[in-house]
Write a protein that holds these residues in place. Structure first.
Motif, PDB file in Angstrom:
ATOM      1  N   LYS A   1       3.829   4.194 -18.229  1.00  0.00           N
ATOM      2  CA  LYS A   1       2.600   4.040 -17.448  1.00  0.00           C
ATOM      3  C   LYS A   1       2.895   3.347 -16.123  1.00  0.00           C
ATOM      4  O   LYS A   1       2.358   3.728 -15.078  1.00  0.00           O
ATOM      5  CB  LYS A   1       1.564   3.235 -18.232  1.00  0.00           C
ATOM      6  CG  LYS A   1       0.889   4.018 -19.323  1.00  0.00           C
ATOM      7  CD  LYS A   1      -0.184   3.201 -20.017  1.00  0.00           C
ATOM      8  CE  LYS A   1      -0.870   4.002 -21.113  1.00  0.00           C
ATOM      9  NZ  LYS A   1      -1.901   3.210 -21.796  1.00  0.00           N
ATOM     10  N   LYS A   2       3.756   2.338 -16.172  1.00  0.00           N
ATOM     11  CA  LYS A   2       4.117   1.619 -14.938  1.00  0.00           C
ATOM     12  C   LYS A   2       4.801   2.561 -13.969  1.00  0.00           C
ATOM     13  O   LYS A   2       4.506   2.567 -12.761  1.00  0.00           O
ATOM     14  CB  LYS A   2       5.027   0.438 -15.263  1.00  0.00           C
ATOM     15  CG  LYS A   2       5.436  -0.365 -14.053  1.00  0.00           C
ATOM     16  CD  LYS A   2       6.414  -1.452 -14.428  1.00  0.00           C
ATOM     17  CE  LYS A   2       6.974  -2.059 -13.173  1.00  0.00           C
ATOM     18  NZ  LYS A   2       8.378  -2.271 -13.210  1.00  0.00           N
ATOM     19  N   ASP A   3       5.720   3.381 -14.482  1.00  0.00           N
ATOM     20  CA  ASP A   3       6.411   4.344 -13.633  1.00  0.00           C
ATOM     21  C   ASP A   3       5.429   5.356 -13.038  1.00  0.00           C
ATOM     22  O   ASP A   3       5.526   5.720 -11.858  1.00  0.00           O
ATOM     23  CB  ASP A   3       7.503   5.077 -14.412  1.00  0.00           C
ATOM     24  CG  ASP A   3       8.679   4.166 -14.759  1.00  0.00           C
ATOM     25  OD1 ASP A   3       8.798   3.105 -14.114  1.00  0.00           O
ATOM     26  OD2 ASP A   3       9.457   4.522 -15.667  1.00  0.00           O
ATOM     27  N   GLU A   4       4.476   5.820 -13.860  1.00  0.00           N
ATOM     28  CA  GLU A   4       3.471   6.764 -13.365  1.00  0.00           C
ATOM     29  C   GLU A   4       2.642   6.125 -12.254  1.00  0.00           C
ATOM     30  O   GLU A   4       2.407   6.755 -11.214  1.00  0.00           O
ATOM     31  CB  GLU A   4       2.544   7.209 -14.505  1.00  0.00           C
ATOM     32  CG  GLU A   4       3.163   8.180 -15.472  1.00  0.00           C
ATOM     33  CD  GLU A   4       2.220   8.542 -16.606  1.00  0.00           C
ATOM     34  OE1 GLU A   4       1.046   8.087 -16.590  1.00  0.00           O
ATOM     35  OE2 GLU A   4       2.635   9.273 -17.512  1.00  0.00           O
ATOM     36  N   ILE A   5       2.209   4.892 -12.463  1.00  0.00           N
ATOM     37  CA  ILE A   5       1.404   4.196 -11.456  1.00  0.00           C
ATOM     38  C   ILE A   5       2.211   4.005 -10.183  1.00  0.00           C
ATOM     39  O   ILE A   5       1.720   4.225  -9.074  1.00  0.00           O
ATOM     40  CB  ILE A   5       0.892   2.847 -12.008  1.00  0.00           C
ATOM     41  CG1 ILE A   5      -0.147   3.097 -13.105  1.00  0.00           C
ATOM     42  CG2 ILE A   5       0.320   1.977 -10.907  1.00  0.00           C
ATOM     43  CD1 ILE A   5      -0.557   1.857 -13.870  1.00  0.00           C
ATOM     44  N   THR A   6       3.487   3.614 -10.346  1.00  0.00           N
ATOM     45  CA  THR A   6       4.346   3.412  -9.179  1.00  0.00           C
ATOM     46  C   THR A   6       4.543   4.726  -8.425  1.00  0.00           C
ATOM     47  O   THR A   6       4.434   4.763  -7.196  1.00  0.00           O
ATOM     48  CB  THR A   6       5.706   2.848  -9.619  1.00  0.00           C
ATOM     49  OG1 THR A   6       5.493   1.640 -10.352  1.00  0.00           O
ATOM     50  CG2 THR A   6       6.598   2.569  -8.436  1.00  0.00           C
ATOM     51  N   ASN A   7       4.821   5.802  -9.156  1.00  0.00           N
ATOM     52  CA  ASN A   7       5.021   7.103  -8.510  1.00  0.00           C
ATOM     53  C   ASN A   7       3.746   7.575  -7.819  1.00  0.00           C
ATOM     54  O   ASN A   7       3.793   8.127  -6.717  1.00  0.00           O
ATOM     55  CB  ASN A   7       5.488   8.149  -9.529  1.00  0.00           C
ATOM     56  CG  ASN A   7       6.905   7.897  -9.988  1.00  0.00           C
ATOM     57  OD1 ASN A   7       7.682   7.258  -9.296  1.00  0.00           O
ATOM     58  ND2 ASN A   7       7.242   8.385 -11.164  1.00  0.00           N
ATOM     59  N   GLU A   8       2.614   7.357  -8.477  1.00  0.00           N
ATOM     60  CA  GLU A   8       1.334   7.738  -7.874  1.00  0.00           C
ATOM     61  C   GLU A   8       1.097   6.946  -6.586  1.00  0.00           C
ATOM     62  O   GLU A   8       0.683   7.499  -5.572  1.00  0.00           O
ATOM     63  CB  GLU A   8       0.199   7.485  -8.869  1.00  0.00           C
ATOM     64  CG  GLU A   8      -1.158   7.946  -8.388  1.00  0.00           C
ATOM     65  CD  GLU A   8      -2.239   7.742  -9.431  1.00  0.00           C
ATOM     66  OE1 GLU A   8      -3.379   7.497  -9.021  1.00  0.00           O
ATOM     67  OE2 GLU A   8      -1.931   7.819 -10.636  1.00  0.00           O
TER      68      GLU A   8
ATOM     69  N   THR B   1       0.812   6.716  -0.815  1.00  0.00           N
ATOM     70  CA  THR B   1       1.233   6.043   0.414  1.00  0.00           C
ATOM     71  C   THR B   1       1.940   7.024   1.339  1.00  0.00           C
ATOM     72  O   THR B   1       1.711   7.031   2.556  1.00  0.00           O
ATOM     73  CB  THR B   1       2.159   4.863   0.077  1.00  0.00           C
ATOM     74  OG1 THR B   1       1.496   4.001  -0.854  1.00  0.00           O
ATOM     75  CG2 THR B   1       2.517   4.071   1.315  1.00  0.00           C
ATOM     76  N   LYS B   2       2.798   7.861   0.760  1.00  0.00           N
ATOM     77  CA  LYS B   2       3.520   8.852   1.557  1.00  0.00           C
ATOM     78  C   LYS B   2       2.547   9.832   2.219  1.00  0.00           C
ATOM     79  O   LYS B   2       2.672  10.143   3.406  1.00  0.00           O
ATOM     80  CB  LYS B   2       4.507   9.603   0.664  1.00  0.00           C
ATOM     81  CG  LYS B   2       5.425  10.528   1.400  1.00  0.00           C
ATOM     82  CD  LYS B   2       6.438  11.132   0.452  1.00  0.00           C
ATOM     83  CE  LYS B   2       7.398  12.058   1.177  1.00  0.00           C
ATOM     84  NZ  LYS B   2       8.370  12.654   0.264  1.00  0.00           N
ATOM     85  N   GLU B   3       1.539  10.295   1.448  1.00  0.00           N
ATOM     86  CA  GLU B   3       0.546  11.215   1.994  1.00  0.00           C
ATOM     87  C   GLU B   3      -0.243  10.549   3.124  1.00  0.00           C
ATOM     88  O   GLU B   3      -0.505  11.172   4.161  1.00  0.00           O
ATOM     89  CB  GLU B   3      -0.405  11.695   0.893  1.00  0.00           C
ATOM     90  CG  GLU B   3       0.236  12.650  -0.089  1.00  0.00           C
ATOM     91  CD  GLU B   3      -0.678  12.959  -1.261  1.00  0.00           C
ATOM     92  OE1 GLU B   3      -1.818  12.440  -1.303  1.00  0.00           O
ATOM     93  OE2 GLU B   3      -0.253  13.727  -2.145  1.00  0.00           O
ATOM     94  N   GLN B   4      -0.617   9.284   2.916  1.00  0.00           N
ATOM     95  CA  GLN B   4      -1.364   8.566   3.955  1.00  0.00           C
ATOM     96  C   GLN B   4      -0.525   8.432   5.219  1.00  0.00           C
ATOM     97  O   GLN B   4      -1.016   8.660   6.331  1.00  0.00           O
ATOM     98  CB  GLN B   4      -1.787   7.185   3.459  1.00  0.00           C
ATOM     99  CG  GLN B   4      -2.879   7.217   2.404  1.00  0.00           C
ATOM    100  CD  GLN B   4      -3.173   5.831   1.836  1.00  0.00           C
ATOM    101  OE1 GLN B   4      -2.455   4.881   2.098  1.00  0.00           O
ATOM    102  NE2 GLN B   4      -4.234   5.730   1.055  1.00  0.00           N
TER     103      GLN B   4
END
Length: 174
Positions: free
Chosen positions: A89-96, A101-104
Motif C-alpha cells: 500500500k505504501k508503494d502504491e501511494i508513493t507511486n501514485e 506530481t509528474k503529471e502536474q
C-alpha cells in the motif's frame, strides 16, 4: 482530616487525606505467629508409571510442542502478510504521488512553454510591424529626399539660366 481504622487480626490500616484529592494509607502488620504450620507439598502419585504411559505423555508433549510451533508460525505468517500488505500500500501511494506530481509538473511545463511561445510570437509580430513602419518611413524619407533633390536641381537650373541671361544682358550693354 479523615481517620478510618479497620482491625483484622491485629493488622491495622489507616487512611488520611493529606491534600486536596490525595490520600495516604498506612498499613501496620501484626507480629508473626511463632508456631505456624508450613503447608506440606501434595503427595505425588506412586512411582508405578508404566512405559506406555510415559510414551503417551511424551507423544502428548510432542503434539503440544508441534501445535505451539504451528501456531507461532501461523502468527508470524499473518504478521508478515500484514507487513507485506502495508509495504504494498505504501508503494502504491508513493507511486501514485509520483505520477500525480509528474503529471502536474508536465502540465505546468506545457503551460509555460505555450505562454513562452505566445510571448515570442507576439514579440515577432510587433517586431515585424515595427520593421514595416521603419521601411515605410525610410521610403517616405527617400521620396522626400528625391523630391528635394529635384527641387534643388530645378532651382539651380533656374538660377543658372537667370545668371546666363544676366551675363548676356551685361555683355549686350557693354
Amino acid at each position: 482530616m479523615v481517620n478510618n481504622t479497620v482491625d483484622t487480626e491485629a493488622t491495622e490500616i489507616r487512611c488520611q487525606e493529606k491534600s486536596r484529592g490525595g490520600l495516604s494509607y498506612e498499613v501496620i502488620l501484626a507480629e508473626p505467629a511463632p508456631n505456624v504450620a508450613v503447608p506440606k507439598r501434595p503427595v505425588t502419585p506412586g512411582k508405578n508409571v508404566s512405559v506406555e504411559e510415559i510414551e503417551q505423555k511424551l507423544k502428548a508433549a510432542e503434539e503440544r510442542r508441534i501445535s505451539l510451533e504451528a501456531k507461532k508460525m501461523a502468527d508470524i505468517s499473518t504478521k508478515l502478510a500484514k507487513v507485506e500488505e502495508a509495504t504494498r500500500k505504501k508503494d502504491e501511494i508513493t507511486n501514485e504521488f509520483i505520477t500525480q506530481t509528474k503529471e502536474q509538473l508536465e502540465s505546468k511545463m506545457e503551460l509555460h512553454v505555450e505562454k513562452r511561445e505566445a510571448i515570442i510570437s507576439d514579440m515577432k509580430e510587433k517586431l515585424k510591424i515595427h520593421a514595416q513602419d521603419i521601411e515605410k518611413t525610410r521610403e517616405t524619407l527617400e521620396q522626400q529626399k528625391a523630391n528635394e533633390q529635384k527641387a534643388i536641381e530645378e532651382k539651380l537650373k533656374i538660377a543658372q539660366s537667370l545668371r546666363d541671361e544676366n551675363i548676356k544682358k551685361m555683355l549686350d550693354r557693354l
